[in-house]
Design a protein around this motif. Structure first.
Motif, PDB file in Angstrom:
ATOM      1  N   TYR A 157     -16.631  -8.782   2.706  1.00  0.00           N
ATOM      2  CA  TYR A 157     -16.984  -7.863   3.791  1.00  0.00           C
ATOM      3  C   TYR A 157     -18.436  -7.427   3.676  1.00  0.00           C
ATOM      4  O   TYR A 157     -19.185  -7.444   4.659  1.00  0.00           O
ATOM      5  CB  TYR A 157     -16.061  -6.642   3.742  1.00  0.00           C
ATOM      6  CG  TYR A 157     -16.295  -5.650   4.853  1.00  0.00           C
ATOM      7  CD1 TYR A 157     -15.780  -5.864   6.124  1.00  0.00           C
ATOM      8  CD2 TYR A 157     -17.040  -4.488   4.632  1.00  0.00           C
ATOM      9  CE1 TYR A 157     -15.995  -4.955   7.146  1.00  0.00           C
ATOM     10  CE2 TYR A 157     -17.260  -3.575   5.643  1.00  0.00           C
ATOM     11  CZ  TYR A 157     -16.737  -3.810   6.894  1.00  0.00           C
ATOM     12  OH  TYR A 157     -16.960  -2.904   7.914  1.00  0.00           O
ATOM     13  N   ASP A 208     -10.320  -7.834   4.673  1.00  0.00           N
ATOM     14  CA  ASP A 208      -9.138  -8.249   3.916  1.00  0.00           C
ATOM     15  C   ASP A 208      -9.130  -7.488   2.596  1.00  0.00           C
ATOM     16  O   ASP A 208     -10.153  -7.419   1.901  1.00  0.00           O
ATOM     17  CB  ASP A 208      -9.181  -9.756   3.657  1.00  0.00           C
ATOM     18  CG  ASP A 208      -7.850 -10.310   3.177  1.00  0.00           C
ATOM     19  OD1 ASP A 208      -7.302  -9.763   2.196  1.00  0.00           O
ATOM     20  OD2 ASP A 208      -7.369 -11.294   3.760  1.00  0.00           O
ATOM     21  N   THR A 209      -7.998  -6.900   2.248  1.00  0.00           N
ATOM     22  CA  THR A 209      -7.922  -6.075   1.042  1.00  0.00           C
ATOM     23  C   THR A 209      -7.525  -6.857  -0.205  1.00  0.00           C
ATOM     24  O   THR A 209      -7.478  -6.279  -1.290  1.00  0.00           O
ATOM     25  CB  THR A 209      -6.910  -4.932   1.237  1.00  0.00           C
ATOM     26  OG1 THR A 209      -5.613  -5.490   1.525  1.00  0.00           O
ATOM     27  CG2 THR A 209      -7.328  -4.034   2.396  1.00  0.00           C
ATOM     28  N   GLU A 253      -5.910  -0.482   5.596  1.00  0.00           N
ATOM     29  CA  GLU A 253      -6.542  -0.542   4.281  1.00  0.00           C
ATOM     30  C   GLU A 253      -6.045   0.581   3.388  1.00  0.00           C
ATOM     31  O   GLU A 253      -5.836   0.399   2.182  1.00  0.00           O
ATOM     32  CB  GLU A 253      -8.059  -0.444   4.425  1.00  0.00           C
ATOM     33  CG  GLU A 253      -8.729  -1.695   4.944  1.00  0.00           C
ATOM     34  CD  GLU A 253     -10.241  -1.570   4.862  1.00  0.00           C
ATOM     35  OE1 GLU A 253     -10.762  -1.496   3.740  1.00  0.00           O
ATOM     36  OE2 GLU A 253     -10.878  -1.536   5.923  1.00  0.00           O
ATOM     37  N   GLY A 267      -6.792  -0.917   0.016  1.00  0.00           N
ATOM     38  CA  GLY A 267      -8.223  -1.036   0.275  1.00  0.00           C
ATOM     39  C   GLY A 267      -9.029  -0.216  -0.727  1.00  0.00           C
ATOM     40  O   GLY A 267      -8.493   0.628  -1.455  1.00  0.00           O
ATOM     41  N   ASN A 268     -10.317  -0.448  -0.744  1.00  0.00           N
ATOM     42  CA  ASN A 268     -11.184   0.214  -1.718  1.00  0.00           C
ATOM     43  C   ASN A 268     -11.158   1.730  -1.524  1.00  0.00           C
ATOM     44  O   ASN A 268     -11.502   2.233  -0.454  1.00  0.00           O
ATOM     45  CB  ASN A 268     -12.612  -0.309  -1.579  1.00  0.00           C
ATOM     46  CG  ASN A 268     -13.458   0.069  -2.766  1.00  0.00           C
ATOM     47  OD1 ASN A 268     -13.638   1.232  -3.066  1.00  0.00           O
ATOM     48  ND2 ASN A 268     -13.984  -0.936  -3.455  1.00  0.00           N
ATOM     49  N   THR A 320     -15.274  -5.590  -2.464  1.00  0.00           N
ATOM     50  CA  THR A 320     -15.580  -5.801  -1.043  1.00  0.00           C
ATOM     51  C   THR A 320     -16.635  -6.889  -0.863  1.00  0.00           C
ATOM     52  O   THR A 320     -17.434  -6.826   0.068  1.00  0.00           O
ATOM     53  CB  THR A 320     -16.085  -4.498  -0.392  1.00  0.00           C
ATOM     54  OG1 THR A 320     -17.331  -4.121  -1.015  1.00  0.00           O
ATOM     55  CG2 THR A 320     -15.085  -3.374  -0.543  1.00  0.00           C
TER      56      THR A 320
END
Length: 294
Positions: A155, A95-96, A196, A201-202, A152
């Protein structure tokens, strides 16, 4: 290099089988004559996967966070299929959303899918794996299970936990009569990663171009041919993250050094996706391009 293992006639169960990585792993195993039971909650995706992979692929729709669904899967393996030689724990989600904005349900759901489901499924299928002549469990973990990145936390927690559990089981392997191994990919071009990339996302995971699912699948074959506790898709990345974790107190200084590279890599990756017709911009917002119909 070890000789290729003769696994013709084996049965493998692959979770996350509707996704790009699960399909790639199944394709490589099928080349060696392995019958693959693909498990996923996505029924339509599973149907597409088994049609593409051919007669050695079979679908099983299941929510692996549901205890009754897992029990039905275990009974199918035991009573209908009759054997299991290889379990590939591959299913995962990310999940972002920032940690502070996430719901408790989303956090628990990510733990359930990424950590609890593979551990509980491994436990449930262990009797069948121990009956095999050469039972194996291969878990797709992540460099995120070794090296923490900002944004993150959930995750990484699930992947740190899965790596720890499977390394421990690997040490117990001689007693259990089953070989356990871990594959640690970095960013891999799957539908999850593409989402992502366009959803925030990262960006640090885009410092290097994402690897392709088949590169991970080939490491699964290497793990079969030459078993060990842990393998990496890109050895250079494995040394980088392991060296960095020798001095965890310096991570706060190291991460900013990588951000500029990550931002540049993210821009290059978006351009690559657009060039290949996988995403497009509409009103300044990136959107997925639906795949062409049959």
């Amino acid at each position: 290099m070890a000789e290729p293992l003769n696994c013709s006639g084996w049965v493998a169960l692959i979770t996350g089988g509707a996704g790009g990585l699960g399909r790639a792993i199944a394709a490589r195993l099928i080349e060696r004559g392995v019958r693959c039971l693909l498990v996923d909650v996505n029924a339509a995706g599973l149907d597409q996967a088994v049609r593409a992979l051919g007669p050695l692929a079979t679908a099983h729709v299941a929510d692996l966070t549901n205890a009754e669904a897992v029990q039905r899967l275990v009974l199918r393996v035991r009573d209908d299929i009759g054997r299991l030689d290889l379990l590939v724990n591959n299913a995962a989600v990310a999940d972002t959303q920032p940690f502070e904005q996430r719901s408790l349900a989303s956090i628990q759901g990510e733990f359930n899918i990424n950590l609890l489901a593979p551990v509980l499924l491994t436990h449930s299928l262990l009797p069948q794996l121990r009956q095999a002549a050469d039972g194996r469990v291969i878990s797709i973990v992540s460099l995120g299970g070794i090296f923490p990145l900002p944004e993150t936390s959930v995750y990484s927690a699930t992947k740190f936990g899965l790596r720890g559990a499977m390394l421990c089981l690997g040490l117990d392997g001689p007693r259990l009569g089953v070989k356990f191994g871990i594959i640690n990919p970095s960013a891999t071009e799957t539908p999850m990663l593409v989402r992502e990339a366009i959803d925030g996302g990262n960006k640090l995971q885009f410092i290097d171009p994402p690897q392709q699912p088949d590169e991970v699948a080939q490491q699964v074959l290497r793990m079969l041919d030459d078993p060990c506790l842990e393998r990496y898709v890109r050895p250079s990345e494995s040394w980088t993250v392991r060296m960095a974790m020798l001095v965890p107190n310096l991570l706060g200084r190291l991460i900013p050094l990588f951000r500029r590279q990550g931002d540049a890599g993210h821009r290059r990756y978006l351009a690559s996706l657009e060039q290949r017709g996988m995403i497009r911009q509409q009103d300044g917002v990136w959107q997925l391009v639906p795949p062409p119909g049959p």
